[in-house]
Design a protein around this motif. Structure first.
Motif, short mmCIF file in Angstrom:
data_model
loop_
_atom_site.label_atom_id
_atom_site.label_comp_id
_atom_site.label_asym_id
_atom_site.label_seq_id
_atom_site.Cartn_x
_atom_site.Cartn_y
_atom_site.Cartn_z
N LYS A 160 3.38 -5.29 5.09
CA LYS A 160 2.82 -5.18 3.73
C LYS A 160 2.19 -3.80 3.49
O LYS A 160 1.64 -3.53 2.42
CB LYS A 160 1.78 -6.27 3.49
N VAL A 161 2.24 -2.96 4.53
CA VAL A 161 1.66 -1.60 4.44
C VAL A 161 2.83 -0.61 4.43
O VAL A 161 3.66 -0.63 5.34
CB VAL A 161 0.72 -1.33 5.65
N SER A 162 2.89 0.25 3.39
CA SER A 162 4.04 1.16 3.33
C SER A 162 3.76 2.50 4.01
O SER A 162 4.69 3.19 4.41
CB SER A 162 4.47 1.38 1.88
N ALA A 163 2.51 2.90 4.14
CA ALA A 163 2.20 4.16 4.85
C ALA A 163 0.76 4.13 5.33
O ALA A 163 -0.12 3.54 4.68
CB ALA A 163 2.40 5.34 3.92
N ASP A 176 2.34 -3.10 -2.60
CA ASP A 176 2.22 -3.58 -3.97
C ASP A 176 0.79 -3.35 -4.48
O ASP A 176 -0.16 -3.93 -3.96
CB ASP A 176 2.58 -5.09 -3.96
N ALA A 177 0.64 -2.47 -5.52
CA ALA A 177 -0.69 -2.16 -6.05
C ALA A 177 -1.40 -3.40 -6.59
O ALA A 177 -2.63 -3.50 -6.56
CB ALA A 177 -0.58 -1.11 -7.15
N GLU A 178 -0.61 -4.36 -7.08
CA GLU A 178 -1.21 -5.58 -7.66
C GLU A 178 -1.93 -6.40 -6.60
O GLU A 178 -2.82 -7.18 -6.93
CB GLU A 178 -0.12 -6.45 -8.29
N GLY A 179 -1.54 -6.21 -5.34
CA GLY A 179 -2.16 -6.97 -4.26
C GLY A 179 -3.51 -6.40 -3.83
O GLY A 179 -4.25 -7.05 -3.07
N VAL A 180 -3.86 -5.20 -4.32
CA VAL A 180 -5.08 -4.53 -3.83
C VAL A 180 -6.35 -5.35 -4.09
O VAL A 180 -7.11 -5.61 -3.14
CB VAL A 180 -5.21 -3.08 -4.40
N ILE A 234 -3.31 10.26 -4.99
CA ILE A 234 -4.34 9.20 -4.94
C ILE A 234 -3.76 8.02 -5.73
O ILE A 234 -4.13 7.74 -6.87
CB ILE A 234 -5.68 9.72 -5.51
N ALA A 235 -2.82 7.35 -5.08
CA ALA A 235 -2.02 6.31 -5.74
C ALA A 235 -2.83 5.04 -5.98
O ALA A 235 -3.86 4.81 -5.33
CB ALA A 235 -0.82 5.99 -4.85
N ASP A 236 -2.33 4.21 -6.90
CA ASP A 236 -2.98 2.93 -7.17
C ASP A 236 -2.92 2.01 -5.94
O ASP A 236 -3.75 1.11 -5.80
CB ASP A 236 -2.32 2.24 -8.36
N SER A 253 -8.64 -8.27 13.03
CA SER A 253 -8.44 -9.69 12.65
C SER A 253 -8.81 -9.89 11.19
O SER A 253 -8.14 -10.64 10.48
CB SER A 253 -9.33 -10.61 13.48
N ASP A 254 -9.89 -9.25 10.76
CA ASP A 254 -10.31 -9.41 9.36
C ASP A 254 -9.24 -8.83 8.42
O ASP A 254 -8.88 -9.45 7.42
CB ASP A 254 -11.67 -8.71 9.15
N ILE A 255 -8.74 -7.65 8.76
CA ILE A 255 -7.70 -7.03 7.92
C ILE A 255 -6.45 -7.91 7.93
O ILE A 255 -5.83 -8.13 6.89
CB ILE A 255 -7.38 -5.60 8.43
N GLU A 256 -6.13 -8.45 9.08
CA GLU A 256 -4.92 -9.28 9.21
C GLU A 256 -4.99 -10.52 8.32
O GLU A 256 -4.06 -10.81 7.57
CB GLU A 256 -4.75 -9.70 10.67
N GLN A 257 -6.13 -11.20 8.36
CA GLN A 257 -6.21 -12.42 7.54
C GLN A 257 -6.21 -12.07 6.05
O GLN A 257 -5.64 -12.81 5.24
CB GLN A 257 -7.40 -13.31 7.96
N ALA A 258 -6.76 -10.89 5.68
CA ALA A 258 -6.75 -10.49 4.26
C ALA A 258 -5.34 -10.10 3.83
O ALA A 258 -4.91 -10.41 2.72
CB ALA A 258 -7.74 -9.35 4.02
N LEU A 259 -4.58 -9.44 4.71
CA LEU A 259 -3.20 -9.07 4.38
C LEU A 259 -2.34 -10.34 4.29
O LEU A 259 -1.46 -10.45 3.42
CB LEU A 259 -2.61 -8.11 5.42
#
Ligand code: LCS
Length: 393
Positions: free
Chosen positions: A282-285, A317-321, A365-367, A384-390
């Motif tokens: 889910k991470v492009s860069a 996906d910017a909408e997922g931010v 400085i993309a959306d 782990s926190d980042i993983e569960q949020a992704l």
């Protein structure tokens, strides 16, 4: 109190003066000189200090002994001759820039810089100072931006928030050939990982609010340069008035005692988080100078001795931010950076929302861009926190 027997003085006098003789003692911790003025030895001493014939403590908007510890320590660590602390990073940047430029002058600034610095530079137009924003990561852009009145090149490396680097030595060589100075905001690296003066920069500026203090409990800033520049900057700053409080200097001095060990751990944790993010679909860069595929990894190895704790990444996906940010539990949704806590924010809507959208997108400085200040918690827990949020988006 020597002019009268204090025992015979009235209540108000005793409430102000009883016991006010400071005992001779040598504290191990730095004392906080929480005072506005300093007592002159006699009238002639006062006249010499106020007339600029002798340096000394007069009033804490100018010099203060607690703040001076912070200043001397930073001058030493950055390899400069002198330093001046200010109430915030922005107070330091504005005092340094206003010391150098006058109406009719021109500044070359990187297009990717902290939002308020960008905003300050846009505002300088009303004082007749023109700023060209260019991508300083390419030396050709810097060379092409010079004009007869160019006094100053200003950049952050790595830049907030895209983690793009600029070549300190190459830019300093070009600027000096053309009679301009180089000011570098070294907030992200601290002198532990990067010493710009060693690579040719003239002035180094920090938001001490960040790694130098390190605990997210005060605001401060500092300028390091030659004794001559700092002398001029003190004149500018005295009249603008952005003096740091002695208590805030004390907090920063205390924080700096652990700067080296904190920076090593920030670096280690950030590398682990960056490598984890790199593998996530889910991470492009991932933008972290310590990764071998960062476009300026070689420059990073040349001018930095570590990569720091700041990691930026792009969601597909910017909408997922917003959903991603709202799903985090350990990582704190807040601006600022360099604290023991992991902080996360969305530059497009937060720190860099002052940059007009079309410019912001052009500058990278993309959306979809999220900025993480990786803290000192256990790396596995941050991941782990980042993983569960992704997972939740
Ligand atoms: N320089 C850099 C690189 C910064 O990131 C900041 C603040 C400043 C200067 C200004 O320092 P201050 O006046 O706040 O002490 N950066 C912030 C950020 O990215 N989030 O919140 C503040």
């Amino acid at each position: 109190m020597v002019f009268m027997d204090l025992k015979r003085a009235g209540f108000s006098t005793r409430a102000i003066h009883a016991g006010d003789k400071i005992q001779e003692a040598e504290p191990v911790a730095i004392p906080i000189y929480q005072t506005a003025p300093f007592r002159f030895k006699d009238a002639a001493h006062g006249a010499r200090l106020m007339g600029g014939k002798e340096e000394g403590y007069v009033y804490s908007r100018g010099l203060n002994p607690t703040t001076e510890v912070f200043e001397k320590r930073m001058a030493d660590l950055e390899g400069g001759e002198a330093a001046m602390a200010q109430a915030s990073g922005m107070a330091a940047i504005s005092a340094a820039v206003l010391t150098e430029v006058k109406s009719g002058d021109h500044i070359i600034a990187d297009e990717v810089i902290y939002g308020s610095t960008y905003d300050l530079f846009v505002d300088l137009k009303k004082f007749g100072v023109d700023v060209s924003f260019v991508d300083t990561s390419d030396i050709v852009n810097v060379e092409n931006a010079f004009r007869p009145g160019t006094r100053l090149v200003f950049f952050e490396t790595p830049a907030n928030p895209t983690m793009k680097l600029s070549d300190i030595k190459a830019i300093s060589d070009v600027a000096h050939e053309r009679g301009a100075k180089v000011f570098i905001d070294n907030t992200f690296m601290t002198p532990y990982f990067q010493q710009p003066i060693m690579h040719g920069a003239d002035v180094v500026i920090h938001s001490a609010t960040k790694y130098l203090n390190g605990h997210g409990d005060t605001i401060g800033g500092i300028i390091v340069g030659t004794s001559e520049f700092i002398k001029q900057a003190r004149h500018t700053a005295k009249n603008i008035g952005g003096a740091i409080s002695p208590f805030n200097s004390w907090l920063i001095v205390r924080g700096m005692k652990t700067l080296a060990v904190r920076m090593d751990r920030h670096n280690e944790n950030a590398m682990a988080v960056a490598k984890y993010l790199q593998r996530h679909d889910k991470v492009s860069a991932v933008l972290y100078p310590g990764l071998w595929d960062h476009p300026q990894h070689d420059l990073a190895k040349e001018q930095m001795s570590g990569y720091g704790g700041m990691v930026a990444f792009l969601l597909r996906d910017a909408e997922g931010v917003p959903a991603f940010l709202n799903s985090l539990h350990l990582c704190t949704l807040a601006v600022s950076l360099g604290d023991v806590e992991t902080l996360i924010q969305h530059p497009a809507t937060m720190t860099h929302s002052v940059v007009p959208r079309e410019k912001r997108i052009k500058y990278g400085i993309a959306d979809e861009l999220v900025r993480l200040s990786v803290g000192l918690e256990d790396a596995d827990d941050i991941i782990s926190d980042i993983e569960q949020a992704l997972d939740s988006i």
